[in-house]
Write an enzyme that holds these catalytic residues in place. Structure first.
Site, PDB file in Angstrom:
ATOM      1  NE  ARG A  82      -9.173  -0.366  -0.968  1.00  0.00           N
ATOM      2  CZ  ARG A  82      -8.923   0.079   0.281  1.00  0.00           C
ATOM      3  NH1 ARG A  82      -9.214   0.649   1.158  1.00  0.00           N
ATOM      4  NH2 ARG A  82      -8.778  -1.877   1.443  1.00  0.00           N
ATOM      5  CE  LYS A 185      -4.303  -2.229  -0.467  1.00  0.00           C
ATOM      6  NZ  LYS A 185      -3.630  -1.704   0.666  1.00  0.00           N
ATOM      7  CD  GLU A 221      -2.598   6.735   3.202  1.00  0.00           C
ATOM      8  OE1 GLU A 221      -2.862   6.094   3.247  1.00  0.00           O
ATOM      9  OE2 GLU A 221      -3.134   7.383   1.825  1.00  0.00           O
TER      10      GLU A 221
HETATM   11  N1  PLP Z   1      -3.841   3.960   3.659  1.00  0.00           N
HETATM   12  C1  PLP Z   1      -2.792   3.113   3.331  1.00  0.00           C
HETATM   13  C2  PLP Z   1      -1.849   3.884   2.110  1.00  0.00           C
HETATM   14  C3  PLP Z   1      -3.119   1.135   3.390  1.00  0.00           C
HETATM   15  O1  PLP Z   1      -2.802   0.755   2.363  1.00  0.00           O
HETATM   16  C4  PLP Z   1      -4.426   0.982   3.334  1.00  0.00           C
HETATM   17  C5  PLP Z   1      -4.629  -0.508   3.889  1.00  0.00           C
HETATM   18  O2  PLP Z   1      -5.507  -1.179   3.073  1.00  0.00           O
HETATM   19  C6  PLP Z   1      -4.776   1.936   4.407  1.00  0.00           C
HETATM   20  C7  PLP Z   1      -4.622   3.246   4.216  1.00  0.00           C
HETATM   21  C8  PLP Z   1      -5.807   1.474   4.989  1.00  0.00           C
HETATM   22  O3  PLP Z   1      -7.384   1.251   4.785  1.00  0.00           O
HETATM   23  P1  PLP Z   1      -7.936   0.301   5.049  1.00  0.00           P
HETATM   24  O4  PLP Z   1      -8.943   0.612   6.051  1.00  0.00           O
HETATM   25  O5  PLP Z   1      -8.597   0.443   3.979  1.00  0.00           O
HETATM   26  O6  PLP Z   1      -7.016  -1.080   5.129  1.00  0.00           O
HETATM   27  C1  COI Z   2      -3.536  -3.101   4.863  1.00  0.00           C
HETATM   28  O1  COI Z   2      -3.253  -2.726   6.102  1.00  0.00           O
HETATM   29  O2  COI Z   2      -4.419  -4.345   4.548  1.00  0.00           O
HETATM   30  C2  COI Z   2      -2.481  -3.475   3.626  1.00  0.00           C
HETATM   31  O3  COI Z   2      -2.561  -3.184   2.841  1.00  0.00           O
HETATM   32  C3  COI Z   2      -1.302  -2.178   3.981  1.00  0.00           C
HETATM   33  C4  COI Z   2      -0.142  -3.146   3.750  1.00  0.00           C
HETATM   34  C5  COI Z   2       0.228  -4.625   4.210  1.00  0.00           C
HETATM   35  C6  COI Z   2       0.287  -2.831   2.728  1.00  0.00           C
END
Ligand code: PLP
Ligand code: COI
Length: 342
Positions: A82, A185, A221
């Site tokens: 990612r 991200k 989301e």
């Molecule tokens: N959506 C957003 C906007 C986020 O910042 C995150 C965190 O990383 C997620 C979803 C969840 O992603 P992940 O499960 O890869 O941490």
């Molecule tokens: C995560 O879940 O790792 C995130 O990045 C969420 C937030 C702290 C930006």
């Protein structure tokens, strides 16, 4: 901060300095050999692209201490992938995915003393960060970049822990539009969410549920986590089609639900109206920081829906136990998701 001064049993999700970070620089078209250095500030030009135009990306991962004492990472190669996708969207140089995982492992080992003990429920949060630090005046990519990985010991993201949170559906703000950067991200996606978060917190909600930017009808989301709902006994989650972050927890929960709980899973458009119908019985959100956080109620203007009297739903709890059980080496990892550090 000296690790001996940290109370690992009362951690929130706050910045705490640890000992060591990983750094590598991109110059003349290539990355330098990365190295571990003491955590600390560095110089940056006021003309840096990231400061002026926001050319920055990051990741979020966790290292956990299992009951056995082993240190685990959850699907780190997915974060590497990612990170590469985010870099490509922001016209930044990519970083080799295998080297990414190796670097993450090195930083975690170097900061091992900061990994919260098993019974604290905490984790060592890992933050890979890449910035365009070369100076530039016109809107164009930097010619130099810095890639850093630092770590922070953390407790739960939502202070409620595994308790249900109350969310507000926003018709006022959106997070990402088709064709934009929602799936990446990038730092640019987060600063604009601070005002909506502040406003909703002042009203007593933990976060905002964002709707799609076109029709303001379909759920995208939650500010920092992906959204799920049990509707007609099926597990539904918004499609990862460009405007949401394709969460690694999201992807894992979909797979666990299908393979371990025999649930039918659907990645589809979910109208916010569905949340106010009886057929929707549980809602929750997922993320590295949020893990699986149950949602006790949703509010849109003067309409409110409470789920399970504000308690975590049964399937939500089962999914939480399965996911965290796999992550902590307590349930067999039949998916091959967990990396144990040597
Ligand atoms: N959506 C957003 C906007 C986020 O910042 C995150 C965190 O990383 C997620 C979803 C969840 O992603 P992940 O499960 O890869 O941490
Ligand atoms: C995560 O879940 O790792 C995130 O990045 C969420 C937030 C702290 C930006």
């Amino acid at each position: 901060m000296d690790s001996k001064e940290i109370d690992f049993y009362s951690l929130g999700f706050n910045f705490i300095e640890t000992k060591t970070m990983f750094v590598t620089d991109y110059k003349d078209g290539k990355w330098t050999e990365g190295k571990l250095v003491p955590f600390g500030p560095f110089e940056i030009s006021p003309g840096a692209c990231v400061l002026n135009y926001g050319q920055g990306i990051f990741e979020g991962m966790k290292a956990l201490r299992a009951k056995t004492g082993q240190i685990t990472l959850f699907r780190p190669e997915e974060n590497g992938k990612r990170f590469k996708d985010s870099a490509e969207r922001m016209l930044m140089p990519t970083y080799d995915e295998n080297k990414f995982v190796q670097a993450v492992k090195k930083v975690v080992k170097a900061n091992e003393e900061y990994i919260p003990p098993y019974d604290s429920g905490g984790a060592l949060y890992i933050r890979p960060l890449m910035i365009g630090n070369g100076p530039i005046l016109g809107v164009a990519p930097a010619n130099e970049y810095k890639f850093i990985i630092f770590t922070v010991p953390v407790g739960p993201y939502f202070p409620e822990g595994f308790k249900a949170i109350d969310l507000e559906i926003s018709k006022k703000y959106t997070r990402a539009a088709p064709g934009g950067t929602g799936f990446a991200k990038t730092c640019c996606n987060y600063a604009p969410t601070m005002k909506p978060a502040k406003e909703t917190k002042a009203k007593g909600f933990a976060q905002v549920i964002y709707l799609d930017a076109v029709e303001r009808e379909y759920i995208d989301e939650v500010g920092t986590a992906n959204f799920f709902a049990i509707i007609n006994g099926k597990l539904a989650s918004p499609k990862a089609a460009g405007t949401i972050l394709p969460g690694i927890t999201r992807k894992s929960v979909l797979e666990i639900a299908e393979k371990k709980l025999n649930l039918t899973v659907e990645e589809r458009d979910i109208s916010y109206k569905e949340l106010f119908e009886e057929s929707c019985t549980e809602v929750f959100c997922t993320g590295t920081a949020a893990v699986i956080t149950p949602i006790g109620s949703v509010v849109l203007e003067d309409k409110k829906r409470v789920f399970n009297n504000g308690e975590p739903g049964k399937l939500t709890k089962k999914l939480y136990d399965l996911l965290t059980g796999i992550q902590r080496l307590e349930i067999e990892d039949e998916f091959g998701w967990v990396t144990v550090l040597e």
